[in-house]
Design a protein around this motif. Structure first.
Motif, PDB file in Angstrom:
ATOM      1  N   LYS A 295       0.742  -1.575   0.238  1.00 40.14           N
ATOM      2  CA  LYS A 295      -0.128   0.218   0.127  1.00 40.14           C
ATOM      3  C   LYS A 295       0.518   1.009  -0.322  1.00 40.14           C
ATOM      4  CE  LYS A 295      -1.495   1.326   3.839  1.00 40.14           C
ATOM      5  NZ  LYS A 295      -2.835   0.888   4.937  1.00 40.14           N
ATOM      6  N   THR A 296       1.918   1.210   0.700  1.00 41.02           N
ATOM      7  CA  THR A 296       2.767   2.576   1.141  1.00 41.02           C
ATOM      8  C   THR A 296       3.510   2.779  -0.675  1.00 41.02           C
ATOM      9  OG1 THR A 296       3.478   1.917   2.930  1.00 41.02           O
ATOM     10  CG2 THR A 296       4.628   2.992   2.319  1.00 41.02           C
ATOM     11  N   ARG A 297       4.188   1.658  -1.226  1.00 43.07           N
ATOM     12  CA  ARG A 297       5.249   2.146  -2.472  1.00 43.07           C
ATOM     13  C   ARG A 297       3.673   2.709  -3.423  1.00 43.07           C
ATOM     14  NH1 ARG A 297       4.814   1.878  -7.432  1.00 43.07           N
ATOM     15  NH2 ARG A 297       4.448  -0.682  -6.971  1.00 43.07           N
ATOM     16  N   VAL A 298       2.713   2.170  -3.425  1.00 44.64           N
ATOM     17  CA  VAL A 298       1.391   2.327  -4.201  1.00 44.64           C
ATOM     18  C   VAL A 298       1.020   3.338  -4.017  1.00 44.64           C
ATOM     19  CG1 VAL A 298      -0.680   1.106  -4.886  1.00 44.64           C
ATOM     20  CG2 VAL A 298       1.109  -0.709  -5.375  1.00 44.64           C
ATOM     21  N   PHE A 299       0.860   3.442  -2.977  1.00 44.80           N
ATOM     22  CA  PHE A 299      -0.033   5.584  -3.038  1.00 44.80           C
ATOM     23  C   PHE A 299       1.067   6.612  -3.286  1.00 44.80           C
ATOM     24  CE2 PHE A 299      -3.583   3.398  -1.328  1.00 44.80           C
ATOM     25  CZ  PHE A 299      -4.875   4.203  -1.863  1.00 44.80           C
ATOM     26  N   SER A 300       1.934   6.122  -2.166  1.00 48.12           N
ATOM     27  CA  SER A 300       3.396   7.210  -2.820  1.00 48.12           C
ATOM     28  C   SER A 300       4.346   7.208  -3.300  1.00 48.12           C
ATOM     29  CB  SER A 300       4.587   7.509  -1.590  1.00 48.12           C
ATOM     30  OG  SER A 300       4.658   5.969  -1.835  1.00 48.12           O
ATOM     31  N   ALA A 301       4.389   6.436  -4.329  1.00 49.99           N
ATOM     32  CA  ALA A 301       4.877   6.457  -5.610  1.00 49.99           C
ATOM     33  C   ALA A 301       4.696   5.198  -6.943  1.00 49.99           C
ATOM     34  CB  ALA A 301       5.920   5.955  -5.515  1.00 49.99           C
ATOM     35  N   PRO A 302       3.345   5.520  -7.572  1.00 49.11           N
ATOM     36  CA  PRO A 302       2.541   5.016  -8.172  1.00 49.11           C
ATOM     37  C   PRO A 302       3.157   5.011  -9.885  1.00 49.11           C
ATOM     38  CG  PRO A 302       1.653   7.009  -8.281  1.00 49.11           C
ATOM     39  CD  PRO A 302       2.905   6.488  -7.019  1.00 49.11           C
ATOM     40  N   VAL A 303       3.507   3.562 -10.076  1.00 48.44           N
ATOM     41  CA  VAL A 303       4.366   3.438 -11.794  1.00 48.44           C
ATOM     42  C   VAL A 303       3.519   3.363 -13.387  1.00 48.44           C
ATOM     43  CG1 VAL A 303       5.931   2.256 -12.936  1.00 48.44           C
ATOM     44  CG2 VAL A 303       5.986   2.648 -10.408  1.00 48.44           C
ATOM     45  N   HIS A 304       2.415   2.860 -12.665  1.00 48.10           N
ATOM     46  CA  HIS A 304       1.652   2.963 -13.738  1.00 48.10           C
ATOM     47  C   HIS A 304       0.991   4.149 -14.204  1.00 48.10           C
ATOM     48  CE1 HIS A 304      -1.494   1.443 -17.159  1.00 48.10           C
ATOM     49  NE2 HIS A 304      -0.446   0.187 -16.904  1.00 48.10           N
ATOM     50  N   ALA A 305       0.040   4.698 -15.098  1.00 47.06           N
ATOM     51  CA  ALA A 305      -0.151   6.010 -15.779  1.00 47.06           C
ATOM     52  C   ALA A 305      -1.203   5.920 -15.266  1.00 47.06           C
ATOM     53  CB  ALA A 305      -0.607   6.643 -17.082  1.00 47.06           C
ATOM     54  N   TYR A 306      -2.290   5.018 -14.922  1.00 44.69           N
ATOM     55  CA  TYR A 306      -4.004   4.642 -14.958  1.00 44.69           C
ATOM     56  C   TYR A 306      -3.856   5.001 -13.568  1.00 44.69           C
ATOM     57  CZ  TYR A 306      -8.108   1.976 -13.759  1.00 44.69           C
ATOM     58  OH  TYR A 306      -9.398   1.730 -13.275  1.00 44.69           O
ATOM     59  N   THR A 307      -2.747   4.150 -12.292  1.00 43.98           N
ATOM     60  CA  THR A 307      -2.805   4.420 -11.440  1.00 43.98           C
ATOM     61  C   THR A 307      -2.385   5.337 -10.668  1.00 43.98           C
ATOM     62  OG1 THR A 307      -1.340   1.813 -11.140  1.00 43.98           O
ATOM     63  CG2 THR A 307      -1.963   3.165  -9.225  1.00 43.98           C
ATOM     64  N   GLN A 308      -1.838   6.729 -11.762  1.00 41.63           N
ATOM     65  CA  GLN A 308      -1.294   8.570 -11.576  1.00 41.63           C
ATOM     66  C   GLN A 308      -3.000   9.219 -11.380  1.00 41.63           C
ATOM     67  OE1 GLN A 308       1.425   8.922 -13.842  1.00 41.63           O
ATOM     68  NE2 GLN A 308       3.046   7.351 -12.630  1.00 41.63           N
ATOM     69  N   MET A 309      -4.156   7.879 -12.075  1.00 46.66           N
ATOM     70  CA  MET A 309      -4.718   8.722 -12.757  1.00 46.66           C
ATOM     71  C   MET A 309      -5.884   9.132 -11.711  1.00 46.66           C
ATOM     72  SD  MET A 309      -8.031   7.997 -13.848  1.00 46.66           S
ATOM     73  CE  MET A 309      -8.549   6.343 -14.199  1.00 46.66           C
ATOM     74  N   LEU A 310      -6.143   7.453 -11.532  1.00 41.77           N
ATOM     75  CA  LEU A 310      -7.568   6.828 -10.451  1.00 41.77           C
ATOM     76  C   LEU A 310      -6.615   7.956  -8.631  1.00 41.77           C
ATOM     77  CD1 LEU A 310      -7.440   2.781 -10.307  1.00 41.77           C
ATOM     78  CD2 LEU A 310      -9.015   4.700 -10.766  1.00 41.77           C
ATOM     79  N   LEU A 311      -5.313   7.713  -8.549  1.00 36.16           N
ATOM     80  CA  LEU A 311      -4.807   8.374  -7.149  1.00 36.16           C
ATOM     81  C   LEU A 311      -5.808  10.138  -7.384  1.00 36.16           C
ATOM     82  CD1 LEU A 311      -2.169   7.022  -6.301  1.00 36.16           C
ATOM     83  CD2 LEU A 311      -4.148   7.263  -5.450  1.00 36.16           C
ATOM     84  N   ALA A 312      -5.157  10.779  -8.392  1.00 39.07           N
ATOM     85  CA  ALA A 312      -5.236  12.314  -8.575  1.00 39.07           C
ATOM     86  C   ALA A 312      -6.817  12.198  -9.439  1.00 39.07           C
ATOM     87  CB  ALA A 312      -5.072  12.534  -9.986  1.00 39.07           C
ATOM     88  N   ALA A 313      -8.320  11.218  -9.332  1.00 47.01           N
ATOM     89  CA  ALA A 313      -9.546  11.536  -9.410  1.00 47.01           C
ATOM     90  C   ALA A 313     -10.122  11.730  -8.272  1.00 47.01           C
ATOM     91  CB  ALA A 313     -10.336  10.184 -10.095  1.00 47.01           C
ATOM     92  N   GLU A 314     -10.126  12.895  -7.756  1.00 45.53           N
ATOM     93  CA  GLU A 314     -10.561  13.749  -6.784  1.00 45.53           C
ATOM     94  C   GLU A 314     -11.386  14.953  -7.292  1.00 45.53           C
ATOM     95  OE1 GLU A 314     -11.139  13.343  -2.879  1.00 45.53           O
ATOM     96  OE2 GLU A 314     -10.220  10.948  -3.837  1.00 45.53           O
ATOM     97  N   PRO A 315     -13.169  14.901  -6.956  1.00 49.17           N
ATOM     98  CA  PRO A 315     -13.288  15.651  -7.597  1.00 49.17           C
ATOM     99  C   PRO A 315     -13.106  17.692  -6.726  1.00 49.17           C
ATOM    100  CG  PRO A 315     -15.208  14.869  -6.185  1.00 49.17           C
ATOM    101  CD  PRO A 315     -13.256  14.320  -5.731  1.00 49.17           C
ATOM    102  N   GLU A 316     -12.764  18.660  -7.571  1.00 46.68           N
ATOM    103  CA  GLU A 316     -11.615  19.542  -7.685  1.00 46.68           C
ATOM    104  C   GLU A 316     -12.755  20.673  -7.759  1.00 46.68           C
ATOM    105  OE1 GLU A 316      -8.557  18.900  -9.967  1.00 46.68           O
ATOM    106  OE2 GLU A 316      -7.740  17.737  -8.433  1.00 46.68           O
TER     107      GLU A 316
END
Length: 532
Positions: free
Chosen positions: A241-262
């Motif tokens: 969990k720590t690695r995926v949330f702090s340093a996501p490698v795949h673009a899709y993971t990065q998109m999911l983490l950034a997908a917050e209503p702004e």
């Protein structure tokens, strides 16, 4: 090192045969150790639930097939296991907690009968032994008044209480693996936090492993040890969990983490309200005794005053049972109420059906579940055009069909979808159809009742942007009902916080979020932040 409790190797899942075949899962490999929590995350359609349901073999076989792969539980192969062995494992090997307990629990049977069934089948307990065990289980999952709840039916319990019953059924036979498929999606933030704490506590106390399926990364962040991210049927990233949330490698993971209503809504000028309620009450009678006389009332909405200006969004938040939805239905005159409902300067609370009908096009609603609120027998074009026909908008069917296609384009859908039926669309597409059905009538006020709760975070973000765009374009006023505080903050100018039918706090959205005055509001916000 000891062998994993669960091993999935190169698993493929297909539905159908020949050219009609659809591959939902492609070459998935996962391992889960005893006492560990592995979270499967991804958007709807990514293959999470299909992968999970392959373990207890609960897919619709023979329509479903496994062209490749193996699944081993404690070293035993599951894909070729005989039915009798699978039935035994489904009780004592692994338990299942599903997303929507109301559809997973039998509405015709009491809680006692449903939990008792699994105890009798897998443990052969007598009625007396089963009852004692059921009370113990319900107390273990922290269900209030456990003994009294045994005779209740599912509809007599809240969403959080029903989910606790589902968890009690899942752990009744001491499974080594708990599969939890979106167990908190439909719950309020405070109940969600309680269920997550409960699952973590049970996992530790009972020594279970847990496969946790979710599209909500905030929930996953709180409960998982390791994370596997799925997209289009494949695992695209996996790690701690720590690695995926702090340093996501795949673009899709990065998109999911950034997908917050702004963002925030465009400010509106002060002026006379479009909608105002004064002393609004919705009381439901409680009956008792042999003659079933009214003995008391459930005060679902109890003296609510509120105002919504033209072009403004008023967010209404609170836990389940606080009166949010009842308030929205009362404003639309879809629920009998006392008090004043002043719309555009006119008290509509006492208007008859005939006088109210012309106002219906100006007061529209978008419901929480787009699949349940769209007729499965009508095409998308017919669904959107139905209101046009009722209000005699458009010269003929040809013009009404054209207006329906224009509405589809305005909500970001291809007009060719007018020929499709709701079951042929994704959840996000169905909700856009529901929005199109409302805005095609050019309303002035739209009640949005939990419109994003069933959607993935990325789709939620798109819908919030769409609603803000439509509001700016048409000057719409929104009554936005939700338990998702991140979405409410992105949408709302002002807020009402409801508890037990009453408004306990009101003010600008920024004021309520940054400096809440009431303890109840502070608890709601703390639960949201804790989950996130």
């Amino acid at each position: 090192m000891s062998a994993p409790l669960l091993e999935i190797d190169n698993l493929t899942v297909s539905f159908g045969q020949g050219e009609e075949a659809v591959t939902a899962v492609r070459g998935v490999s996962l391992a889960l150790s005893a006492g560990e929590t592995l979270a499967l995350v991804g958007e709807s359609g990514s293959g999470k639930s299909v992968t999970a349901l392959s373990i207890p073999q609960l897919l619709p076989y023979p329509l479903a097939r496994h062209p490749t792969g193996t699944i081993r539980f404690e070293g035993e192969s599951l894909l070729n296991a005989p039915p009798a062995r699978l039935r035994a494992l489904r009780g004592r090997g692994f338990g299942m907690v599903f997303q929507e307990p109301m559809t997973s629990l039998n509405p015709l049977h009491t809680i006692e009968k449903q939990i008792g069934e699994t105890l009798r089948i897998h443990q052969g307990l007598t009625a007396t032994q089963a009852r004692a065990r059921m009370i113990e289980l319900l107390e273990l999952v922290r269900l209030p008044e456990a003994r009294a709840r045994l005779g209740a039916f599912p509809h007599q319990l809240s969403g959080g209480q029903r989910q606790r019953v589902m968890i009690a059924m899942a752990i009744a036979n001491h499974p080594r693996l708990l599969i939890a498929d979106e167990p908190t999606t439909a719950l309020d933030v405070t109940i969600q936090a309680e269920i997550l704490d409960l699952l973590a506590d049970l996992k530790q106390r009972l020594g279970m492993a847990m496969l946790f399926i979710s599209h909500d990364l905030n929930v996953v962040r709180r409960i998982a040890d390791r994370v596997a991210v799925m997209q289009a049927g494949e695992v695209v990233e996996a790690g701690t969990k720590t690695r995926v949330f702090s340093a996501p490698v795949h673009a899709y993971t990065q998109m999911l983490l950034a997908a917050e209503p702004e963002g925030r809504p465009v400010p509106v000028s002060d002026g006379p309200p479009l909608l105002e309620t004064r002393g609004l009450q919705v009381w439901f009678p409680r009956r008792g005794g042999l003659l079933k006389r009214v003995t008391s009332h459930l005060k679902a909405v109890d003296g609510v005053d509120m105002r919504v200006r033209p072009g403004e969004t008023l967010g209404v938040v609170g836990e389940s049972g606080s009166g949010k939805t009842t308030l929205g239905m009362a404003v639309l005159r879809l629920q009998s109420a006392r008090g004043e409902i002043v719309f555009n300067g006119q008290d509509i609370a006492r208007l008859g059906k005939r006088a109210l009908r012309p106002l219906r096009r100006e007061l529209q609603v978008v419901f929480q579940d787009p699949f349940g609120s769209l007729s499965p027998r009508l095409s998308v074009g017919q669904i959107i055009g139905e209101g046009l026909s009722v209000h005699r908008i458009g010269r003929d069917e040809v013009e009404r069909a054209a207006l329906a296609r224009e509405a589809l384009a305005e909500v970001g859908l291809d007009p060719v979808l007018a020929e499709r039926f709701p079951h042929e669309l994704s959840g996000g597409q169905r909700q856009r159809v529901a929005v199109a059905r409302a805005i095609v009538l050019k309303p002035r006020l739209v009640v949005l009742d939990e419109p994003t709760s069933a959607l993935d975070r990325s789709v939620q973000m798109q819908l919030v942007e769409l609603l803000r765009t439509l509001q700016a374009r048409h000057g719409l006023s929104y009554l936005f009902i939700s338990h998702d505080l991140a979405v409410v903050r992105a949408m709302s100018h002002r807020m009402l916080v409801m508890q037990a039918g009453q408004v306990v706090e009101a003010g600008s959205a920024e004021q309520v979020f940054t400096a809440p005055q009431e303890a109840y509001t502070q608890r709601l916000l703390a639960a949201a932040l804790e989950t996130g």
